[in-house]
Design a protein around this motif. Sequence first.
Motif, PDB file in Angstrom:
ATOM      1  N   THR A 209       0.843  -1.177   0.122  1.00  0.00           N
ATOM      2  CA  THR A 209       0.078   0.142   0.003  1.00  0.00           C
ATOM      3  C   THR A 209       1.010   1.274  -0.084  1.00  0.00           C
ATOM      4  N   ILE A 210       1.962   1.218   1.048  1.00  0.00           N
ATOM      5  CA  ILE A 210       2.930   2.355   0.817  1.00  0.00           C
ATOM      6  C   ILE A 210       4.284   1.761   1.000  1.00  0.00           C
ATOM      7  N   PRO A 211       4.647   1.352  -0.524  1.00  0.00           N
ATOM      8  CA  PRO A 211       6.197   0.876  -0.723  1.00  0.00           C
ATOM      9  C   PRO A 211       7.114   1.719  -0.037  1.00  0.00           C
ATOM     10  N   GLN A 212       8.088   0.840   0.638  1.00  0.00           N
ATOM     11  CA  GLN A 212       9.089   1.428   1.479  1.00  0.00           C
ATOM     12  C   GLN A 212       9.901   2.621   0.705  1.00  0.00           C
ATOM     13  N   VAL A 213      10.067   2.492  -0.611  1.00  0.00           N
ATOM     14  CA  VAL A 213      10.796   3.565  -1.250  1.00  0.00           C
ATOM     15  C   VAL A 213       9.744   4.983  -1.014  1.00  0.00           C
ATOM     16  N   VAL A 214       8.638   4.777  -0.860  1.00  0.00           N
ATOM     17  CA  VAL A 214       7.568   6.030  -0.581  1.00  0.00           C
ATOM     18  C   VAL A 214       7.795   6.694   0.508  1.00  0.00           C
ATOM     19  N   ALA A 215       7.900   5.816   1.667  1.00  0.00           N
ATOM     20  CA  ALA A 215       8.215   6.421   2.751  1.00  0.00           C
ATOM     21  C   ALA A 215       9.592   6.924   2.894  1.00  0.00           C
ATOM     22  N   ARG A 216      10.471   6.375   2.509  1.00  0.00           N
ATOM     23  CA  ARG A 216      12.053   6.855   2.370  1.00  0.00           C
ATOM     24  C   ARG A 216      12.202   8.174   1.578  1.00  0.00           C
ATOM     25  N   GLN A 217      11.443   8.407   0.641  1.00  0.00           N
ATOM     26  CA  GLN A 217      11.468   9.525  -0.101  1.00  0.00           C
ATOM     27  C   GLN A 217      10.832  10.749   0.499  1.00  0.00           C
ATOM     28  N   ALA A 218       9.747  10.384   1.397  1.00  0.00           N
ATOM     29  CA  ALA A 218       9.122  11.208   2.291  1.00  0.00           C
ATOM     30  C   ALA A 218      10.271  11.931   3.415  1.00  0.00           C
ATOM     31  N   ALA A 219      11.055  10.782   3.808  1.00  0.00           N
ATOM     32  CA  ALA A 219      11.869  11.468   4.871  1.00  0.00           C
ATOM     33  C   ALA A 219      12.926  12.370   4.422  1.00  0.00           C
ATOM     34  N   GLU A 220      13.323  11.787   2.964  1.00  0.00           N
ATOM     35  CA  GLU A 220      14.460  12.612   2.219  1.00  0.00           C
ATOM     36  C   GLU A 220      14.039  14.050   1.785  1.00  0.00           C
ATOM     37  N   LEU A 221      12.491  14.274   1.844  1.00  0.00           N
ATOM     38  CA  LEU A 221      12.231  15.694   1.411  1.00  0.00           C
ATOM     39  C   LEU A 221      12.124  16.777   2.686  1.00  0.00           C
ATOM     40  N   TYR A 222      12.429  16.237   3.839  1.00  0.00           N
ATOM     41  CA  TYR A 222      12.603  17.197   5.010  1.00  0.00           C
ATOM     42  C   TYR A 222      14.013  17.558   5.212  1.00  0.00           C
ATOM     43  N   GLY A 223      14.073  18.915   5.430  1.00  0.00           N
ATOM     44  CA  GLY A 223      15.734  19.518   5.220  1.00  0.00           C
ATOM     45  C   GLY A 223      16.681  19.315   6.214  1.00  0.00           C
ATOM     46  N   SER A 224      17.960  19.104   5.966  1.00  0.00           N
ATOM     47  CA  SER A 224      19.048  18.662   6.870  1.00  0.00           C
ATOM     48  C   SER A 224      18.836  19.305   8.211  1.00  0.00           C
ATOM     49  N   ALA A 225      18.274  20.545   8.316  1.00  0.00           N
ATOM     50  CA  ALA A 225      18.391  21.178   9.707  1.00  0.00           C
ATOM     51  C   ALA A 225      17.249  20.569  10.641  1.00  0.00           C
ATOM     52  N   THR A 226      16.282  19.765  10.031  1.00  0.00           N
ATOM     53  CA  THR A 226      15.186  19.181  10.951  1.00  0.00           C
ATOM     54  C   THR A 226      15.512  17.813  11.450  1.00  0.00           C
ATOM     55  N   ASP A 227      15.230  17.539  12.732  1.00  0.00           N
ATOM     56  CA  ASP A 227      15.295  16.300  13.338  1.00  0.00           C
ATOM     57  C   ASP A 227      14.557  15.079  12.753  1.00  0.00           C
ATOM     58  N   THR A 228      14.714  14.570  11.517  1.00  0.00           N
ATOM     59  CA  THR A 228      14.063  13.764  10.746  1.00  0.00           C
ATOM     60  C   THR A 228      15.017  12.376  10.857  1.00  0.00           C
TER      61      THR A 228
END
Length: 265
Positions: A209-228
Motif C-alpha cells: 500500500t505504501i512501498p518502502q521507497v515512498v516512505a523513504r522519499q518522504a523522509a528525504e524531503l525534509y531539510g537537513s536542519a530538521t530532526d528527521t
Amino acid sequence: MATSVVFIHGLWVHASAWQPWRDLFAEAGYTTEAPGWPGDSETVSATRLNASRVSGHGIQDVTDHYAALIAQLPDKPVVVGHSFGGLVAQKLLAAGLASAAVAIDPAPIKGVKALPFAQIRSALPVLANKANRDRAVSLSRRQFRYGFGNALSRAESDELFRTFTIPGPGRPIFELTGAKKDPVSPAAVETGDPRRGPLLIVGGEKDHTIPQVVARQAAELYGSATDTEFREIPGRGHSLVFDSGWRDVADLALRWLAERVPAAR
C-alpha cells in the motif's frame, strides 16, 4: 506529569487495533488516546453498520478532527500514525501541535515522486470509480490480503480482516492523486522548519500500500536542519502495526521516543 501519546489509524482499520500499543505505552509511563476518524463508531461492527457516516471526509477534515482533540489535552502530545494517520501525524507536527511524531508506512506527502505499481493496485478499489470520492469504501478480503496482509499467512491476514477492517472515505486517496497539480493540496507538509519536534518515519520492506521507497522519499524531503530519521522494518507489510509482529515496531518507536520525549515531563 505523564506525556500524552495520540495514536492515529489509517484508512480501513479501526482505532481499536491500537490497543496493544496503548497498553505497552501505558506500561512505559505515557498516557494514551486512540480516537477514531470523523464518523467512526466506537466498535468495528457499529462502524460497518453506519458506513455512510465516514463518507466525504478528506485529509484536512481528519487533521482538523485530531487537532481539536489535541487542544483538549493538558500538554502537547506525541503523535503516532499509521498509513494516512502517518500523513496526518506529520501535518500536526509541522503545525506545532505535537512535540514529536512517528509516521509508520505513511501516505505520501506532496513532493514524493515514487509511484510503484503495488501502490497503484492497492488504491484501485477506490480510484476505479470516480463516485467513490464522496462515498465510503470497504475492502474485500482479497483486496486486504494484497494491500495489508501480503507478508502474512493467509490465515492471519483473514483474521485481521475480520477483526479490524472498517469502511473508509474515498476522498483522501483522490486528494493524493491530485496533490501534484493542486497548489493548496491537503497532502502538503512544511518540511524545512528546524523548530518543529523530532520525526521518525518507518517503512515496511514488503509494504504494497505504501512501498518502502515512498516512505523513504518522504523522509528525504525534509531539510537537513530538521530532526528527521528513517528506519526500515525488514520483511514487513502494511499490517505491521497490528499483526503478530506489532511489538517489534512498537518497541522501535518506544526506544526512539525515550531519547527525545520522556514518559514523564
